[in-house]
Design a protein around this motif. Structure first.
Motif, PDB file in Angstrom:
ATOM      1  N   LYS A 108       0.947  12.229 -10.992  1.00 38.24           N
ATOM      2  CA  LYS A 108       1.207  10.794 -11.031  1.00 38.24           C
ATOM      3  C   LYS A 108       2.610  10.521 -11.529  1.00 38.24           C
ATOM      4  N   SER A 111       0.808  11.120  -6.751  1.00 34.76           N
ATOM      5  CA  SER A 111       0.464   9.706  -6.746  1.00 34.76           C
ATOM      6  C   SER A 111       1.641   8.938  -7.336  1.00 34.76           C
ATOM      7  N   VAL A 138       2.867   5.250  -8.559  1.00 34.75           N
ATOM      8  CA  VAL A 138       2.318   3.963  -8.975  1.00 34.75           C
ATOM      9  C   VAL A 138       3.466   3.023  -9.361  1.00 34.75           C
ATOM     10  N   GLU A 144      -0.808   9.582  -2.572  1.00 33.72           N
ATOM     11  CA  GLU A 144      -1.315   8.262  -2.952  1.00 33.72           C
ATOM     12  C   GLU A 144      -0.134   7.362  -3.288  1.00 33.72           C
ATOM     13  N   GLU A 167       0.796   3.441  -4.490  1.00 36.29           N
ATOM     14  CA  GLU A 167       0.151   2.253  -5.047  1.00 36.29           C
ATOM     15  C   GLU A 167       1.187   1.218  -5.474  1.00 36.29           C
ATOM     16  N   TRP A 168       0.989   0.004  -4.995  1.00 35.95           N
ATOM     17  CA  TRP A 168       1.790  -1.143  -5.408  1.00 35.95           C
ATOM     18  C   TRP A 168       1.001  -1.952  -6.439  1.00 35.95           C
ATOM     19  N   PHE A 172      -1.251  -4.748  -8.190  1.00 35.16           N
ATOM     20  CA  PHE A 172      -2.410  -5.470  -7.669  1.00 35.16           C
ATOM     21  C   PHE A 172      -2.091  -6.943  -7.420  1.00 35.16           C
ATOM     22  N   LYS A 227      -3.711   7.805   0.811  1.00 34.41           N
ATOM     23  CA  LYS A 227      -4.323   6.645   0.166  1.00 34.41           C
ATOM     24  C   LYS A 227      -3.243   5.602  -0.079  1.00 34.41           C
ATOM     25  N   MET A 257      -2.664   1.695  -1.537  1.00 36.31           N
ATOM     26  CA  MET A 257      -3.331   0.662  -2.322  1.00 36.31           C
ATOM     27  C   MET A 257      -2.388  -0.493  -2.616  1.00 36.31           C
ATOM     28  N   SER A 258      -2.849  -1.713  -2.325  1.00 30.80           N
ATOM     29  CA  SER A 258      -2.167  -2.969  -2.674  1.00 30.80           C
ATOM     30  C   SER A 258      -0.784  -3.080  -2.045  1.00 30.80           C
ATOM     31  N   TYR A 259      -0.591  -2.464  -0.921  1.00 30.56           N
ATOM     32  CA  TYR A 259       0.660  -2.587  -0.156  1.00 30.56           C
ATOM     33  C   TYR A 259       0.843  -4.049   0.240  1.00 30.56           C
ATOM     34  N   CYS A 283      -4.674  -4.315   0.659  1.00 32.72           N
ATOM     35  CA  CYS A 283      -3.450  -4.698   1.382  1.00 32.72           C
ATOM     36  C   CYS A 283      -3.691  -6.073   2.009  1.00 32.72           C
TER      37      CYS A 283
END
Length: 809
Positions: A665, A690, A692, A717, A719-720, A722, A751, A753-755, A780
């Motif tokens: 991460k 990952s 983040v 992974e 991630e943007w 939320f 994976k 997330m929240s693009y 997304c």
């Protein structure tokens, strides 16, 4: 065992030669006047290598010769340990920084802190004399064994001796003796009766039956060959047992004799006659027990068969899938499986009691069930054990003894491991050694391919084949792993596609060939380690519990007593600190501290100049690394997944250019998000990552500089944040995601997330991602369409959640 020693020595000697010519060692030798002694040692090693190459072509049955070979292997280990100790001292920065005091430093080597079994006061010259004397004695003894007069051709690798008894296998079968193969038989019969079910440029197609030794491939082929529907369907039939020597002339003669009942001696006339005989006719040919991988030999054999009628079939039974792959067949899901527990129990009953079940022998049933479990449903072993027990039908104690003893797995005369040993004998020298190493694994142990490759690499097993660095070594290790997997020495673990397992009988085979150099201590292994400990060079201790409590004092006291340790794993042990005494393990190559409670590593770790693999995965209390971490110049693989080590703390490690690093991460914390550009320093970022906080990246150039397209990741992974607010720029986020396109030829999981973009870049769903199996897209909310994920050829699992802007009609 002798064969393993030979293959091991033939691999180890070139590594010893390399050590003898090592520049650091030459420096020491020059200052102590040991050049002449080392040259003598080189000359002796040359003689021994020639001797071993000769011996490797023999079937070793003479106990005295086996003992000589064992002595040689132990001596090779001793030489390696001594040379490794000297080379390690030469790598010491203190040694390098004091050229004017080099004589004094070398004098310290006269009483090294770690030696082999020799006294700590033994001088370097005495060590060389002792080794040379032992080596010369063994060289002289080879004359008494008559190996010099064999007249054998020296080759790098030799084929196993032809098993003529195996060729006596025929198509004759008693169907009433077969258990549990009806469904397989019916499916194969249907495949033979239908037109060609796979594209091919010939009138015939191939029907493969693949599986490990003893699983029943030949038996299944016999059942199909003897089926009346099959007999009526084909105009011509032939059965040939190929075995380990692919003799094209012999095989062609047997095919023609079976089909035409004639003999032709000249090979050219034979091929012409075979071509004319099959012309316009539909044939069934069984080639049983193929070991060859040569496409050229295959082409020569089948060249006359093109004139046949469409729908002709060639059944191939084999333990190896390489030839089939060269012929364009994908045998991945065509492995013949072992029998179910019920069918296996019935097979034991038939062979031991002459009945179909244990209803009339209930007192024996629990022991039979235990035997079935140990055999793993392998018909060959079940039949052999059943016959072994046939004379003891009602003797419960005897059944109990067989269940609890090792006779069922180690007594080759009973035929239990013979079929498996055939597979072992066919392995190359490096593969024999790598397989024997797996005897350290307990039964039912689930292992990861990459973890095993790292162990092989740390032990030095891959150095001879790839002397240029870790990347090449790991590639070769993966190739070797694939070879063992394709031959069923390993199997995919049930319900877990990322892990592997060894069949119990394969584990037994590894244990039986490992001999006195490998030992696994567990509930089943009865070894007097106190008496035998000097013989074992590779040892594993198998825990009985999920967590093992070991006091820090025990570790601190134990480590100095193991000065030659090269692999140390304390994974899952309940320890909170690593003792300073770790620094005494100057030969250590592999250190696994994963899932422990350590908060830091002692500075003494930086004295482990030979350390190549360091695994800290899951050390969730680890907050810092030693100050002098960059002294570990030989470190090739570092796993810091799921630790609390800060990203900026790890940036310094990027200076170790040969290092592969596994990060789990990366948190982007700055307002500009420039941290992601720093990933360019990690040239060998490994496996899974990952990222983040991608909403903070203010310039797509930063993402471009990260150079993800060159990083061979298996899992990614992204991630943007939320919260989706007006400050989020959907075009910028699309540009950032576009620049984060990973290398397509290894990615297995993706994976997102929240693009915050309204659409996905073209690489998401690109069919070039041939191996991508798992895709998750969640949160997304701005996306108005789903990427073309149906184009991914290997997709198995898809999760789409929280795409509020997508309309489904």
């Amino acid at each position: 065992m002798a064969e393993l020693v030979l293959s091991s020595l033939l691999q180890q000697l070139p590594v010893l030669f390399e050590r003898l010519t090592d520049a650091a060692l030459k420096t020491i030798a020059r200052h102590k006047g040991l050049d002449a002694e080392i040259k003598k040692l080189q000359k002796s090693l040359v003689s021994i290598q020639l001797y071993l190459t000769h011996a490797s072509q023999m079937e070793i049955t003479d106990p005295s010769l086996k003992q000589r070979l064992n002595d040689l292997q132990h001596l090779a280990y001793d030489i390696d340990d001594v040379l490794d100790g000297w080379a390690t001292d030469a790598m010491d920065p203190e040694f390098k920084q004091q050229p004017e005091g080099i004589t004094g430093k070398v004098r310290k080597l006269i009483t090294p802190t770690c030696c082999t079994t020799f006294s700590r006061t033994t001088t370097m010259i005495a060590e060389l004399d002792d080794i040379s004397t032992k080596l010369q004695d063994l060289v002289k003894e080879k004359d008494n064994l008559g190996l010099d007069n064999l007249g054998l051709k020296v080759e790098e690798e030799t084929r196993p001796r032809t098993n003529n008894n195996r060729r006596l296998q025929t198509s004759v079968v008693n169907p009433s003796s077969i258990v549990g193969r009806q469904a397989h038989k019916d499916a194969l019969v249907q495949q033979l009766l239908l037109p060609a079910d796979e594209p091919c440029d010939q009138n015939y197609s191939i029907v493969p039956i693949i599986g490990m030794g003893g699983v029943g491939k030949t038996t299944l082929a016999r059942l199909v060959y003897d089926e009346q529907l099959v007999k009526d369907h084909f105009d011509l039939k032939a059965w040939v047992c190929v075995s380990d020597e692919f003799d094209t002339v012999r095989i062609s003669k047997e095919i023609f004799q079976s089909m035409a009942n004639k003999e032709v001696s000249d090979f050219n006339r034979l091929q012409e006659a075979l071509k004319d005989h099959v012309k316009g006719k539909k044939f069934l040919l069984v080639l049983d027990d193929i070991w060859s991988e040569s496409y050229e030999d295959w082409e020569t054999l089948v060249r006359p068969l093109y004139t046949c009628d469409p729908g002709s079939k060639i059944i191939i039974t084999t333990r190896k899938d390489k030839l089939l792959k060269k012929l364009g067949y994908n045998p991945l899901n065509k492995q013949l499986e072992s029998l179910s527990d019920d069918d296996a129990l019935s097979l034991v009953a038939r062979n031991a009691l002459g009945v179909d079940n244990f209803d009339s022998h209930l007192s024996l049933k629990p022991y039979a069930e235990g035997i079935v479990k140990k055999c793993g449903g392998l018909p060959l072993a079940l039949i052999a054990l059943g016959r072994l027990l046939r004379t003891k039908k009602d003797e419960v104690e005897h059944w109990k003894e067989v269940l609890n003893s090792e006779i069922w797995r180690l007594n080759d005369e009973d035929g239990i491991l013979l079929a498996l040993r055939l597979s072992y004998h066919d392995l190359s020298a490096p593969l024999k050694r790598l397989f024997a190493y797996c005897s350290l694994f307990p039964k039912d142990f689930l292992f990861d391919k990459e973890d095993l490759v790292l162990l092989w690499m740390a032990e030095g097993f891959l150095q001879q084949a790839t002397p240029n660095g870790s990347t090449e070594e790991q590639c070769m290790g993966r190739k070797y792993f694939g070879e063992l997997l394709s031959r069923s020495f390993f199997q995919p673990a049930p319900n877990n596609e990322s892990l592997f397992i060894m069949h119990d009988l394969m584990n037994d085979l590894a244990t039986s060939v490992a001999g006195e150099f490998f030992v696994r201590l567990d509930g089943e292994t009865k070894k007097d380690i106190g008496v035998e400990r000097l013989k074992y060079r590779h040892l594993s201790f198998v825990q009985s519990w999920r967590s093992f409590y070991l006091s820090n004092k025990i570790i601190s006291d134990l480590l100095p007593e193991l000065p030659f340790l090269r692999v140390l794993s304390l994974s899952n042990f309940e320890i909170s600190e690593v003792p300073e005494s770790i620094g005494t393990l100057r030969h250590l190559r592999y250190l696994n501290l994963s899932r422990t409670s350590i908060t830091h590593l002692p500075e003494k770790v930086c004295n482990l100049f030979n350390l190549r693999i360091l695994i800290l995965f899951g050390c969730d209390r680890l907050t810092k690394l030693p100050n002098n971490f960059l002294k570990l110049k030989n470190l090739r693989h570092l796993d810091v997944r799921d630790t609390k080590l800060l990203f900026k703390m790890l940036l310094e490690i990027g200076k170790l250019k040969s290092l592969q690093i596994s990060l789990s991460k990366i948190d982007i914390e700055s307002e500009s998000g420039i941290e992601i550009a720093k990933l360019k320093d990690f040239e060998n970022l490994y496996e899974k990552i990952s990222v983040v906080g991608l909403e903070k990246v203010q310039n797509a150039i930063y993402a471009h500089e990260a150079n993800f397209s060159e990083k061979r990741l298996s899992e990614l992974e992204l991630e943007w944040g939320f919260e989706l607010n007006d400050s989020r720029n959907d075009m910028l986020e699309k540009e950032v995601l576009n620049e984060l396109k990973p290398c397509h030829d290894k990615l297995l999981k993706l994976k997102l997330m929240s693009y915050g973009g309204s659409e996905f870049p073209k690489w998401v769903g690109d069919p070039l991602f041939l191996h991508l199996k798992h895709v998750s897209i969640s949160g997304c909310k701005r996306c108005t369409s789903i990427p073309p994920l149906g184009q991914l050829p290997s997709l198995k699992e898809l999760l789409i959640k929280g795409l509020h802007g997508v309309e489904v009609f």
